[in-house]
Design a protein around this motif. Structure first.
Motif, PDB file in Angstrom:
ATOM      1  N   PRO A   1      -1.479  14.564  -1.393  1.00  0.00           N
ATOM      2  CA  PRO A   1      -0.110  15.516  -1.642  1.00  0.00           C
ATOM      3  C   PRO A   1       0.701  15.144  -0.574  1.00  0.00           C
ATOM      4  O   PRO A   1       2.276  15.161  -0.602  1.00  0.00           O
ATOM      5  CB  PRO A   1      -0.725  16.710  -1.076  1.00  0.00           C
ATOM      6  CG  PRO A   1      -2.021  16.804  -1.908  1.00  0.00           C
ATOM      7  CD  PRO A   1      -2.214  15.058  -1.477  1.00  0.00           C
ATOM      8  N   GLU A   2       0.715  14.965   1.182  1.00  0.00           N
ATOM      9  CA  GLU A   2       1.838  15.519   1.797  1.00  0.00           C
ATOM     10  C   GLU A   2       2.574  13.914   1.656  1.00  0.00           C
ATOM     11  O   GLU A   2       3.437  13.573   1.824  1.00  0.00           O
ATOM     12  CB  GLU A   2       0.890  15.030   3.261  1.00  0.00           C
ATOM     13  CG  GLU A   2       1.628  15.365   4.657  1.00  0.00           C
ATOM     14  CD  GLU A   2       1.161  15.295   5.487  1.00  0.00           C
ATOM     15  OE1 GLU A   2       0.229  16.685   6.098  1.00  0.00           O
ATOM     16  OE2 GLU A   2      -0.047  14.732   6.448  1.00  0.00           O
ATOM     17  N   VAL A   3       1.140  12.837   1.656  1.00  0.00           N
ATOM     18  CA  VAL A   3       2.169  11.481   1.970  1.00  0.00           C
ATOM     19  C   VAL A   3       2.521  11.404   0.578  1.00  0.00           C
ATOM     20  O   VAL A   3       4.663  11.133   1.024  1.00  0.00           O
ATOM     21  CB  VAL A   3       0.822  10.274   1.167  1.00  0.00           C
ATOM     22  CG1 VAL A   3       1.437   9.621   1.221  1.00  0.00           C
ATOM     23  CG2 VAL A   3       0.443  10.060   2.852  1.00  0.00           C
ATOM     24  N   MET A   4       2.999  12.220  -0.789  1.00  0.00           N
ATOM     25  CA  MET A   4       4.040  11.862  -1.423  1.00  0.00           C
ATOM     26  C   MET A   4       5.177  12.774  -1.306  1.00  0.00           C
ATOM     27  O   MET A   4       6.184  12.180  -2.174  1.00  0.00           O
ATOM     28  CB  MET A   4       2.972  11.982  -2.899  1.00  0.00           C
ATOM     29  CG  MET A   4       2.208  10.852  -3.739  1.00  0.00           C
ATOM     30  SD  MET A   4       2.837   9.353  -4.150  1.00  0.00           S
ATOM     31  CE  MET A   4       3.792  10.436  -5.298  1.00  0.00           C
ATOM     32  N   MET A   5       4.581  13.672  -1.075  1.00  0.00           N
ATOM     33  CA  MET A   5       6.160  15.032  -0.812  1.00  0.00           C
ATOM     34  C   MET A   5       6.839  14.364   0.494  1.00  0.00           C
ATOM     35  O   MET A   5       8.330  14.631  -0.275  1.00  0.00           O
ATOM     36  CB  MET A   5       5.141  16.069  -0.878  1.00  0.00           C
ATOM     37  CG  MET A   5       4.992  17.201  -2.065  1.00  0.00           C
ATOM     38  SD  MET A   5       4.232  18.287  -1.688  1.00  0.00           S
ATOM     39  CE  MET A   5       2.997  18.316  -0.215  1.00  0.00           C
ATOM     40  N   SER A   6       6.060  13.566   1.233  1.00  0.00           N
ATOM     41  CA  SER A   6       7.356  13.118   2.243  1.00  0.00           C
ATOM     42  C   SER A   6       8.225  12.011   2.123  1.00  0.00           C
ATOM     43  O   SER A   6       9.341  11.740   2.028  1.00  0.00           O
ATOM     44  CB  SER A   6       6.216  12.497   3.450  1.00  0.00           C
ATOM     45  OG  SER A   6       5.821  13.965   3.670  1.00  0.00           O
ATOM     46  N   LEU A   7       7.526  11.185   0.451  1.00  0.00           N
ATOM     47  CA  LEU A   7       8.042   9.770   0.412  1.00  0.00           C
ATOM     48  C   LEU A   7       8.846   9.773  -0.266  1.00  0.00           C
ATOM     49  O   LEU A   7       9.547   9.960  -0.240  1.00  0.00           O
ATOM     50  CB  LEU A   7       6.729   8.613  -0.532  1.00  0.00           C
ATOM     51  CG  LEU A   7       7.031   7.650  -1.005  1.00  0.00           C
ATOM     52  CD1 LEU A   7       7.592   6.754   0.431  1.00  0.00           C
ATOM     53  CD2 LEU A   7       5.878   7.238  -2.340  1.00  0.00           C
TER      54      LEU A   7
ATOM     55  N   PHE B   1       0.666   6.718   4.823  1.00  0.00           N
ATOM     56  CA  PHE B   1       1.743   6.716   5.519  1.00  0.00           C
ATOM     57  C   PHE B   1       1.958   5.474   6.108  1.00  0.00           C
ATOM     58  O   PHE B   1       2.912   4.429   5.650  1.00  0.00           O
ATOM     59  CB  PHE B   1       2.196   7.300   6.623  1.00  0.00           C
ATOM     60  CG  PHE B   1       2.456   8.454   5.923  1.00  0.00           C
ATOM     61  CD1 PHE B   1       3.577   9.556   5.472  1.00  0.00           C
ATOM     62  CD2 PHE B   1       1.030   9.999   6.683  1.00  0.00           C
ATOM     63  CE1 PHE B   1       3.741  10.564   5.106  1.00  0.00           C
ATOM     64  CE2 PHE B   1       1.725  11.407   6.227  1.00  0.00           C
ATOM     65  CZ  PHE B   1       2.574  11.432   5.278  1.00  0.00           C
ATOM     66  N   ALA B   2       0.959   4.774   6.658  1.00  0.00           N
ATOM     67  CA  ALA B   2       1.155   3.170   6.621  1.00  0.00           C
ATOM     68  C   ALA B   2       0.685   1.919   5.564  1.00  0.00           C
ATOM     69  O   ALA B   2       1.259   1.357   5.242  1.00  0.00           O
ATOM     70  CB  ALA B   2       0.061   3.108   8.047  1.00  0.00           C
ATOM     71  N   ALA B   3       0.097   2.577   4.797  1.00  0.00           N
ATOM     72  CA  ALA B   3       0.115   1.362   3.860  1.00  0.00           C
ATOM     73  C   ALA B   3      -0.929   2.791   2.236  1.00  0.00           C
ATOM     74  O   ALA B   3      -1.198   3.917   2.498  1.00  0.00           O
ATOM     75  CB  ALA B   3      -1.459   0.339   3.905  1.00  0.00           C
ATOM     76  N   ARG B   4      -0.473   2.345   0.904  1.00  0.00           N
ATOM     77  CA  ARG B   4      -1.003   2.746   0.179  1.00  0.00           C
ATOM     78  C   ARG B   4      -2.006   1.947   0.161  1.00  0.00           C
ATOM     79  O   ARG B   4      -1.822   0.792  -1.352  1.00  0.00           O
ATOM     80  CB  ARG B   4      -0.362   3.241  -1.118  1.00  0.00           C
ATOM     81  CG  ARG B   4       1.083   4.356  -0.690  1.00  0.00           C
ATOM     82  CD  ARG B   4       1.772   5.365  -1.244  1.00  0.00           C
ATOM     83  NE  ARG B   4       2.869   4.606  -1.732  1.00  0.00           N
ATOM     84  CZ  ARG B   4       4.214   4.228  -0.616  1.00  0.00           C
ATOM     85  NH1 ARG B   4       3.293   4.611   0.740  1.00  0.00           N
ATOM     86  NH2 ARG B   4       4.905   3.593  -0.194  1.00  0.00           N
ATOM     87  N   ASN B   5      -2.943   1.318  -0.104  1.00  0.00           N
ATOM     88  CA  ASN B   5      -3.827   0.536  -0.512  1.00  0.00           C
ATOM     89  C   ASN B   5      -6.320   1.346  -1.134  1.00  0.00           C
ATOM     90  O   ASN B   5      -6.316   2.155  -0.013  1.00  0.00           O
ATOM     91  CB  ASN B   5      -4.708   0.127   0.084  1.00  0.00           C
ATOM     92  CG  ASN B   5      -5.405  -1.196   0.705  1.00  0.00           C
ATOM     93  OD1 ASN B   5      -5.227  -1.742  -1.048  1.00  0.00           O
ATOM     94  ND2 ASN B   5      -6.866  -1.829   0.322  1.00  0.00           N
ATOM     95  N   GLY B   6      -5.684   1.717  -2.301  1.00  0.00           N
ATOM     96  CA  GLY B   6      -6.874   2.634  -2.909  1.00  0.00           C
ATOM     97  C   GLY B   6      -5.759   4.397  -2.774  1.00  0.00           C
ATOM     98  O   GLY B   6      -5.393   4.556  -1.825  1.00  0.00           O
TER      99      GLY B   6
END
Length: 340
Positions: A305-311, A292-297
């Protein structure tokens, strides 16, 4: 990406279909892991890697539209013990962008064994899958994004979440490149994607599948049942023009229905431009995290999955799972996977 269950064609030949891509720091190195051929597709998943295919990891630098470095794996037919010969070529500059150049042979080896050359290490074979998600939750998100309706989580209880992929395996390609590499040095800003290509009867190569960011296909193209979506065969540089507006619109509709943004259209455009072109960003030598804080690698522990579904819904979507779910499926040292 994550084509575990997408299509009947994937079930017929999972060797050509990418399940996940990971990029993270290793031992003074950068590690790339490309997973294909999940056995969750059932009895039609052929063992090993396709002997007439190429498995490519492509690297863009400083936001460039085109890749300047390609690592190309190829495999021979399996022997009596089931192991396959493998070869790794490196292609740079303009050669990295096409199929005609042979490139430099970096190393040779066999699946199930470590191969090395020029400071680079590689390993390929069947491993325990570290990917985790409860597909019943994903179906709720799919419905909202696909139909432009409000995401209703009233039937979802995170405490009852189960990893649908528990006990499954994939074929993994692990590539470790030292920080002494002339381009993959600490601080270099990269965008990484991978592709499978199959030899054609005409003597060329056809791109079958590609992936960068996790969960793109399960969220945006879950109904691509015959694997005919042109996103599979195009280059990432074409993504914004081809799908930017459509993806922004799907996100905007779901967000508007859910009521999580005062400017759904603006939110949709912002997220679409974060996800497209579909390459996984990573700054060499830095801690990797698809969070959630960053998408770096992306590490093999990240709850992508949780990050993308929330995004895409602009709403906290608790998966009920955590990195601890697949602790036993990961390794902190080369080859960073747990062989089956």
């Amino acid at each position: 990406m994550s084509h575990h269950l997408d299509t009947p064609l994937a079930a017929q030949n999972g060797q050509l279909f990418i399940d996940d891509l990971y990029v993270f720091p290793g031992e003074d190195s950068t590690v790339f892991v490309m997973d294909v051929n999940s056995n969750i597709t059932g009895v039609y998943a052929e063992p090993g890697f396709h002997h007439e295919a190429r498995y490519e990891i492509k690297v863009h630098f400083d936001g460039a539209d085109q890749e300047a470095l390609t690592y190309r794996f190829s495999f021979g037919e399996p022997g009596a013990d089931g192991r396959q010969p493998l070869r790794l070529h490196s292609l740079t500059g303009a050669d990295a962008q096409g199929d005609a150049a042979e490139g430099e042979l970096v190393l040779e080896g066999r699946t199930g064994e470590t191969a090395s050359g020029a400071g680079i290490r590689a390993w390929a074979g069947r491993v325990q899958d570290a990917f985790y998600v409860d597909l019943s939750l994903l179906s709720l998100v799919n419905g909202a994004v696909g139909k432009g309706t409000a995401l209703d989580l009233s039937s979802w209880n995170p405490r009852e979440a189960r990893n649908t992929f528990a006990g499954t395996t994939v074929e993994a390609i692990v590539l470790e490149v030292p920080h002494t590499h002339d381009r993959l040095r600490p601080g270099a800003r990269t965008g990484v994607w991978c592709a499978t290509k199959l030899a054609t009867d005409a003597g060329g190569w056809r791109q079958i599948n590609r992936g960068g960011n996790p969960m793109m296909w399960p969220i945006f193209w879950p109904d691509d049942t015959d694997f005919s979506n042109p996103a599979n065969t195009r280059h990432p540089s074409e993504d914004v023009a081809a799908d930017g507006r459509a993806i922004a619109g799907r996100i905007a509709a779901a967000v508007a229905a859910t009521g999580t943004s005062a400017d759904p259209a603006g939110y949709g455009q912002t997220v679409a431009l974060q996800l497209l072109p579909d390459v996984l960003p990573y700054v060499i030598g830095t801690p990797a995290s698809f969070g959630f804080a960053a998408r770096n690698g992306r590490t093999r522990a990240d709850n992508a999955p949780e990050v993308m579904m929330s995004l895409v819904t602009n709403l906290p979507v608790p998966s009920g799972l955590s990195p601890a779910t697949t602790t036993d499926q990961r390794n902190d040292r080369f080859p960073y996977v747990v062989p089956q």
